[in-house]
Design an enzyme around this catalytic site. Structure first.
Site, PDB file in Angstrom:
ATOM      1  N   ARG A  19       7.680   2.929   6.794  1.00 47.58           N
ATOM      2  CA  ARG A  19       6.822   4.194   6.895  1.00 47.58           C
ATOM      3  C   ARG A  19       6.137   4.509   8.201  1.00 47.58           C
ATOM      4  O   ARG A  19       5.531   5.831   8.091  1.00 47.58           O
ATOM      5  CB  ARG A  19       6.001   4.270   5.714  1.00 47.58           C
ATOM      6  CG  ARG A  19       5.013   3.266   5.530  1.00 47.58           C
ATOM      7  CD  ARG A  19       4.438   3.296   4.341  1.00 47.58           C
ATOM      8  NE  ARG A  19       3.905   4.241   3.571  1.00 47.58           N
ATOM      9  CZ  ARG A  19       3.282   4.375   2.366  1.00 47.58           C
ATOM     10  NH1 ARG A  19       3.352   3.260   1.541  1.00 47.58           N
ATOM     11  NH2 ARG A  19       3.020   5.473   1.864  1.00 47.58           N
TER      12      ARG A  19
ATOM     13  N   GLY B 245      -8.508  -2.044 -20.439  1.00 46.76           N
ATOM     14  CA  GLY B 245      -8.919  -0.602 -20.624  1.00 46.76           C
ATOM     15  C   GLY B 245      -9.628  -0.210 -19.338  1.00 46.76           C
ATOM     16  O   GLY B 245      -9.207  -0.463 -18.184  1.00 46.76           O
TER      17      GLY B 245
ATOM     18  N   ASP C 153      -1.552   5.462 -10.635  1.00 45.41           N
ATOM     19  CA  ASP C 153      -1.212   7.027 -10.681  1.00 45.41           C
ATOM     20  C   ASP C 153      -1.348   7.624 -12.041  1.00 45.41           C
ATOM     21  O   ASP C 153      -1.754   8.891 -12.193  1.00 45.41           O
ATOM     22  CB  ASP C 153      -0.072   7.090  -9.965  1.00 45.41           C
ATOM     23  CG  ASP C 153      -0.203   6.358  -8.221  1.00 45.41           C
ATOM     24  OD1 ASP C 153      -1.349   6.317  -7.813  1.00 45.41           O
ATOM     25  OD2 ASP C 153       0.768   6.056  -7.959  1.00 45.41           O
TER      26      ASP C 153
HETATM   27  O1  KDG Z   1       0.576   3.767  -6.439  1.00 41.92           O
HETATM   28  C1  KDG Z   1       1.951   3.672  -6.570  1.00 41.92           C
HETATM   29  C2  KDG Z   1       2.303   3.770  -5.033  1.00 41.92           C
HETATM   30  O2  KDG Z   1       1.904   2.535  -4.638  1.00 41.92           O
HETATM   31  C3  KDG Z   1       4.024   3.650  -4.878  1.00 41.92           C
HETATM   32  O3  KDG Z   1       4.691   4.842  -5.691  1.00 41.92           O
HETATM   33  C4  KDG Z   1       4.470   3.714  -3.395  1.00 41.92           C
HETATM   34  O4  KDG Z   1       2.686   5.190  -2.408  1.00 41.92           O
HETATM   35  C5  KDG Z   1       3.234   4.112  -2.633  1.00 41.92           C
HETATM   36  C6  KDG Z   1       2.751   2.916  -1.902  1.00 41.92           C
HETATM   37  O5  KDG Z   1       2.411   3.395  -0.511  1.00 41.92           O
HETATM   38  O6  KDG Z   1       2.847   1.831  -2.131  1.00 41.92           O
END
Ligand code: KDG
Length: 319
Positions: free
Chosen positions: A107, A234, A263
């Site tokens: 990325r 929790g 998320d």
């Molecule tokens: O929080 C989940 C994310 O980690 C995943 O969907 C991918 O955005 C991402 C990452 O950078 O790890």
């Protein structure tokens, strides 16, 4: 109706179909859509709530895949742009039967890194009641950090709710010192801070949960609420100048994939706030979606509709 604003990098994730193999040994993968803030949007979409997602995609096959998905799911495309001759983020993860998977990112230099604060001038802030941000987007590049910081400041100035999940991904930061400093700086710009317990310990350098809360409340007047996620236990919720309380986790039959649970938690919490529910009720929704998320394959496949969420919350007894 109130609405959420967020910004982030959508990713394609290729997840190994073979269980408990190292990534280097895996040869077969399934393709999913991921990205921390996009996951939160997907969670809100399933719950029929309103949001706008700011992002940039490359004009490659992965960008097209994500764009088609967003169109099919009726996302607002107002703040989503495809940049010519740019790439879309990609990551690989293995399939583990216990714990967190290994990940490998592709990325660097992806489309979102070419956003800058001038791009924010097109945003109409009036309709948003909440902004949600994560440390993942801030970690991607100097441009991305500045854009996240600027948006958080702008929403704060407009007296909106600003939630912030540090979502630590060490390998995305230059080094741990810069990471801690940057995330603690952004934590000063939120009204709701949502770290995991280990993240809160690492970032504050403290062990005791009350001391951690005190540390964050004392470093910023903006901060009103801290919700600390603690997986199977929790969450601990503390409002400024009030006594904290625990919210129990929901029972998980079998952990399939832990990525995206945080998320889901954020989507649950925000959904409660958008619906004007109490902080306790909102945190219960957060814990429930976190639990539902870990019981399915992709980063966001387990997120429920409102009906599924309520059924799960009624059917499952808190541990
Ligand atoms: O929080 C989940 C994310 O980690 C995943 O969907 C991918 O955005 C991402 C990452 O950078 O790890």
């Amino acid at each position: 109706m109130s609405e959420l604003l967020t910004i982030g990098e959508p990713l394609i994730v290729l997840k190994s179909t073979e269980i408990d193999k190292k990534l280097i040994e895996c040869s077969s993968f399934n393709k999913y859509i991921a990205g921390a803030e996009l996951n939160v949007c997907i969670g809100l979409k399933k719950l029929d709530l309103n949001f706008k997602y700011i992002t940039r995609l490359g004009d490659d096959l992965f960008g097209q895949t994500i764009y088609e998905y967003l169109k099919k799911e009726n996302f607002s495309l107002d703040y989503i742009k495809i940049l010519e001759n740019h790439k879309t983020g990609l990551y690989f993860k293995n399939h583990v039967s216990k714990g967190d998977p290994d990940v490998e990112y592709y990325r660097e230099d992806s489309a979102i890194n070419y956003m800058n604060i001038d791009d924010l001038s097109e945003i109409d802030y009036d309709k948003f009641s909440i902004g949600h941000f994560t440390g993942i987007t801030a970690s991607l590049s100097k441009n991305c950090y500045e854009v996240v910081e600027k948006l958080m400041k702008k929403l704060l100035k407009e007296s909106k709710i600003v939630s912030f999940d540090p979502n630590i991904r060490k390998r995305l930061w230059e080094n741990e010192e810069i990471m801690k400093k940057s995330l603690n700086k952004l934590a000063k710009l939120c009204t709701i801070f949502i770290p995991g317990i280990n993240e809160a310990k690492l970032l504050s350098g403290l062990d005791d949960i009350e001391e951690i809360c005190e540390f964050y409340f004392s470093q910023s007047e903006n901060l009103k609420i801290i919700v600390i996620k603690d997986g199977e236990k929790g969450a601990y919720v503390k409002q400024r100048d009030e006594k904290g309380f625990n919210v129990s986790a929901y029972k998980v039959e079998k952990v399939v994939d832990t990525v995206g649970a945080g998320d889901g938690f954020a989507a649950g919490l925000i959904s409660g706030i958008l619906k004007d529910l109490s902080l306790e009720e909102s945190t219960k929704r957060a814990c429930a979606i976190g639990a539902m998320a870990v019981m399915s394959e992709g980063d966001n496949d387990g997120y429920p509709t409102e009906q599924e969420l309520l059924k799960f919350m009624e059917g499952e007894c808190n541990e």
